[in-house]
Design a protein around this motif. Structure first.
Motif: not given
Length: 233
Positions: A46-62
């Protein structure tokens, strides 16, 4: 510009559970002796959320329930960033993939190029939000960490192949839950382990998610329910 290391950072941690309905084990590794946060301790990836993580699309949502519970007492829009951070950290620290076969639209960000080269896109379908904990004041690093449980059957590839892992965690290994407390664990990891041991064989999610809140006033246990609206049948 310098980074305020005392600031609380959002983080995601992944607990991969193997042989869930037999003799369950979890994937852990050891942090380095020189690490600023929890040196020498055995931890989950595990680790910290990066600023760019919000820009990555998920193929399948939560899953709906997971999304709703992540949304409770959290800033809007953080849910998918936490899911992406969990998938990214699992890949970086263990070389294991949570995703589905597919091609990226355009060139993936640098942090994701090795993941994409394996022929996968990130999927959050297997993530189960099971615990939240805020690091107490006075520590060299403070995190608002969300812990995700993942059934090992959802991981792509060989569960014992850590050859693509970074060197952030050493001694990666599957540890039986019944034996995990024999290792040098952080306090919060012991608390989370108790929660996982209690729910390992449950097929339905529990009524709520524990939130271990540490602030200047007190250490409190809260419960996050986050029922999705409308309720799903």
């Amino acid at each position: 510009m310098t980074t305020d290391k005392s600031a609380i950072r959002n983080a995601a941690t992944v607990i991969v559970l193997r042989d869930r309905f037999g003799d369950p084990s979890i994937l852990m590794g050891q942090r380095g002796a020189a690490a600023a946060f929890m040196p020498n301790k055995f931890v989950f990836p595990g680790g910290a959320v990066d600023a760019t993580d919000a820009e990555i699309a998920l193929a399948t949502p939560l899953p709906d329930m997971c999304f709703a519970r992540l949304s409770e007492q959290a800033e809007p829009g953080l849910e998918n960033a936490l899911a992406i951070a969990a998938i990214r950290e699992l890949w970086e620290e263990t070389g294991l993939i949570l995703g589905q076969p597919g091609q990226w639209n355009g060139l993936p960000p640098e942090d994701w190029q090795s993941f994409a080269a394996m022929g996968f896109v990130p999927s959050a379908a297997a993530l189960q939000f099971v615990f939240r904990a805020l690091t107490p004041p006075g520590r060299p690093r403070r995190f608002d960490a969300r812990f995700f449980l993942v059934d090992a059957e959802a991981v792509q590839g060989d569960l014992d192949d850590f050859s693509r892992a970074s060197d952030e965690l050493s001694h990666l290994q599957w540890i039986k839950i019944s034996e995990a407390r024999n290792f040098d664990l952080p306090f919060i990891t012991e608390v989370v382990l108790a929660e996982i041991a209690a729910r390992a064989t449950l097929r339905e999610p529990p009524e709520s998610v524990p939130f271990f809140l540490n602030n200047e006033e007190a250490s409190l246990f809260q419960r996050l329910k986050g029922y999705p609206m409308p309720m799903q049948d």
